[in-house]
Design an enzyme around this catalytic site. Sequence first.
Site, PDB file in Angstrom:
ATOM      1  N   CYS A 106      42.581  37.889  43.425  1.00  0.00           N
ATOM      2  CA  CYS A 106      42.455  37.986  44.879  1.00  0.00           C
ATOM      3  C   CYS A 106      42.759  36.621  45.480  1.00  0.00           C
ATOM      4  O   CYS A 106      42.295  35.606  44.962  1.00  0.00           O
ATOM      5  CB  CYS A 106      41.025  38.426  45.222  1.00  0.00           C
ATOM      6  SG  CYS A 106      40.713  38.536  46.992  1.00  0.00           S
ATOM      7  N   HIS A 148      41.456  47.883  46.915  1.00  0.00           N
ATOM      8  CA  HIS A 148      41.124  46.458  46.964  1.00  0.00           C
ATOM      9  C   HIS A 148      41.100  45.966  48.422  1.00  0.00           C
ATOM     10  O   HIS A 148      40.146  45.291  48.832  1.00  0.00           O
ATOM     11  CB  HIS A 148      42.158  45.674  46.132  1.00  0.00           C
ATOM     12  CG  HIS A 148      41.965  44.188  46.116  1.00  0.00           C
ATOM     13  ND1 HIS A 148      41.706  43.488  44.958  1.00  0.00           N
ATOM     14  CD2 HIS A 148      41.986  43.261  47.118  1.00  0.00           C
ATOM     15  CE1 HIS A 148      41.583  42.191  45.250  1.00  0.00           C
ATOM     16  NE2 HIS A 148      41.751  42.030  46.555  1.00  0.00           N
ATOM     17  N   GLU A 149      42.142  46.336  49.186  1.00  0.00           N
ATOM     18  CA  GLU A 149      42.238  45.831  50.566  1.00  0.00           C
ATOM     19  C   GLU A 149      41.172  46.465  51.470  1.00  0.00           C
ATOM     20  O   GLU A 149      40.582  45.787  52.309  1.00  0.00           O
ATOM     21  CB  GLU A 149      43.640  46.062  51.135  1.00  0.00           C
ATOM     22  CG  GLU A 149      44.760  45.345  50.371  1.00  0.00           C
ATOM     23  CD  GLU A 149      44.473  43.881  50.082  1.00  0.00           C
ATOM     24  OE1 GLU A 149      43.865  43.200  50.923  1.00  0.00           O
ATOM     25  OE2 GLU A 149      44.852  43.410  48.994  1.00  0.00           O
ATOM     26  N   HIS A 152      37.881  44.864  51.179  1.00  0.00           N
ATOM     27  CA  HIS A 152      37.746  43.602  51.928  1.00  0.00           C
ATOM     28  C   HIS A 152      37.122  43.837  53.298  1.00  0.00           C
ATOM     29  O   HIS A 152      36.413  42.975  53.825  1.00  0.00           O
ATOM     30  CB  HIS A 152      39.120  42.955  52.135  1.00  0.00           C
ATOM     31  CG  HIS A 152      39.520  42.005  51.043  1.00  0.00           C
ATOM     32  ND1 HIS A 152      38.811  40.874  50.744  1.00  0.00           N
ATOM     33  CD2 HIS A 152      40.568  42.015  50.187  1.00  0.00           C
ATOM     34  CE1 HIS A 152      39.397  40.224  49.744  1.00  0.00           C
ATOM     35  NE2 HIS A 152      40.470  40.901  49.377  1.00  0.00           N
TER      36      HIS A 152
END
Length: 189
Positions: A106, A148-149, A152
């Site tokens: 990341c 993953h995004e 965030h």
Amino acid sequence: MNLPIVTLENQTNNVLLELAQDVTFPLSTEMNAMIDQMRKKLEELQAAGLAAPQVGYPYKIIVYQVLEIAKDFRLDWYAALPPTVLINPSFEPIIDAGFTDDWESCLSVETQMGKIRRYTSIRFQGFDIDGNKVEGQANGYHARILQHEIDHLKGCLIPHLFRDDLPFGSIEEMKKMRQEEIEKRKGAS
Ligand SMILES: [Zn+2]
């Protein structure tokens, strides 16, 4: 405008760890400009994805792409995808498709990487910059990037997802382990 990346190591506030805010349409001029900058940054870094909190902007915006080059080291790469913006994104797992464990690093984590367990397939939705609804199914590496995004935007980063039954550790050490894995795979085929 140079957009610096906020990392867990250099952060001066909690923007990476907080819930991002919903975006309302039409987008302001400022927000359009920020999205433009994020897209440029993604391309400049040749990264898989970038979420707004990673540039210190606490809104539900992600930009991502599936790079051609990733097919060389992702077994579940299916198709390249150009830089794409998704606003207020969310996803639901397709439970029957199960899970896949694979390496992730990341931009906002300078010192660690590891293998992360993700849903193999998801149904995702969100909006484009004009406020049109976007939805679809993503599989494999594409689904991994989206998860993953979107994580965030909930303040969830890869160190929160490291597990005792999967490797994680210093970037140097993990890159070596990953390289060995790739060599072994090449030798086997
Ligand atoms: Zn990240």
